[in-house]
Write an enzyme that holds these catalytic residues in place. Structure first.
Site, PDB file in Angstrom:
ATOM      1  N   CYS A  31       0.815  -1.222   0.000  1.00 44.07           N
ATOM      2  CA  CYS A  31       0.000   0.000   0.000  1.00 44.07           C
ATOM      3  C   CYS A  31       0.842   1.263   0.000  1.00 44.07           C
ATOM      4  O   CYS A  31       2.020   1.246   0.323  1.00 44.07           O
ATOM      5  CB  CYS A  31      -0.858   0.042   1.267  1.00 44.07           C
ATOM      6  SG  CYS A  31      -2.235  -1.099   1.252  1.00 44.07           S
ATOM      7  N   CYS A  62      -2.308  -3.034  -3.677  1.00 47.50           N
ATOM      8  CA  CYS A  62      -3.626  -2.951  -3.042  1.00 47.50           C
ATOM      9  C   CYS A  62      -4.640  -2.395  -4.037  1.00 47.50           C
ATOM     10  O   CYS A  62      -4.365  -1.434  -4.751  1.00 47.50           O
ATOM     11  CB  CYS A  62      -3.497  -2.022  -1.838  1.00 47.50           C
ATOM     12  SG  CYS A  62      -5.043  -1.471  -1.140  1.00 47.50           S
ATOM     13  N   CYS A  65      -5.857   1.503  -2.711  1.00 48.18           N
ATOM     14  CA  CYS A  65      -5.045   2.727  -2.881  1.00 48.18           C
ATOM     15  C   CYS A  65      -4.227   2.718  -4.174  1.00 48.18           C
ATOM     16  O   CYS A  65      -3.639   3.726  -4.539  1.00 48.18           O
ATOM     17  CB  CYS A  65      -4.147   2.947  -1.678  1.00 48.18           C
ATOM     18  SG  CYS A  65      -2.890   1.666  -1.451  1.00 48.18           S
TER      19      CYS A  65
HETATM   20 ZN   LIG Z   1      -3.916   0.111   0.110  1.00 45.00          ZN
END
Ligand SMILES: [Zn+2]
Length: 183
Positions: A31, A62, A65
């Site tokens: 992330c 991810c 994000c």
């Molecule tokens: Zn993330």
């Protein structure tokens, strides 16, 4: 991992985006610091300085994000800002999409797609907006004729200028000038 970095992860601090990435070993995902997903256990977190490093470990980006897109987004944003600046400086010239793209060293298609996605209008529409802004200033503050105003802000003929102006302002340039004088 130092406290500063851990704090950035816990607080989802966007100021750290691009400075590092963190992977979570238990989920196999990495992330951006700003990601709002659940804070992982500290002992499962690994920090990476670069996107490349994170990807090489086999962790997946991810979905929330989209850390692997950060670089692209900021490059596109930078490009869009350069296009806006070019238009602001050169709107009096006969700028076409092709011409703008050539000056920015990218393809016309890419410029159009990128600008549309980030600004919800085409570079051509933005150009027209700039020209009309400048035209309103001239109509309000000078006694130049409509044809002169048209020419000064980059329209090649005054009929086209009046047409575009009317479309946007619901007034002709002359009506606009009169209305500002009456104020
Ligand atoms: Zn993330």
């Amino acid at each position: 991992m130092n406290e500063e970095i851990w704090r950035a992860v816990v607080e989802c601090d966007p100021a750290y985006d691009g400075k590092f990435y963190y992977g979570v070993l238990t989920t196999g995902i990495f992330c951006k610091p700003s990601c709002k997903s659940r804070t992982p256990k500290r002992e499962h977190v690994r920090i990476f300085a670069t996107l490349d490093e994170a990807q090489r470990t086999g962790l997946r980006p991810c979905k929330r994000c989209q850390p692997h897109k950060t670089g692209w987004q900021s490059a596109d944003e930078e490009l869009t800002q350069r296009a806006e600046q070019l238009i602001s400086e050169c709107y009096t010239e006969p700028l076409t999409l092709r011409e703008m793209a050539a000056r920015l060293f990218i393809s016309p298609y890419y410029l159009l797609r990128c600008f549309r996605r980030l600004r919800d209008c085409s570079p051509g529409q933005y150009l027209i907006r700039k020209r009309l802004e400048a035209a309103r200033e001239l109509l309000r503050g000078t006694s130049l004729s409509v044809a002169q105003v048209a020419h000064q802000v980059g329209f090649r003929n005054s009929a086209h200028f009046s047409h575009v102006f009317h479309q946007e302002m619901k007034q002709t340039p002359t009506e606009f000038r009169r209305s500002t004088k009456e104020e």
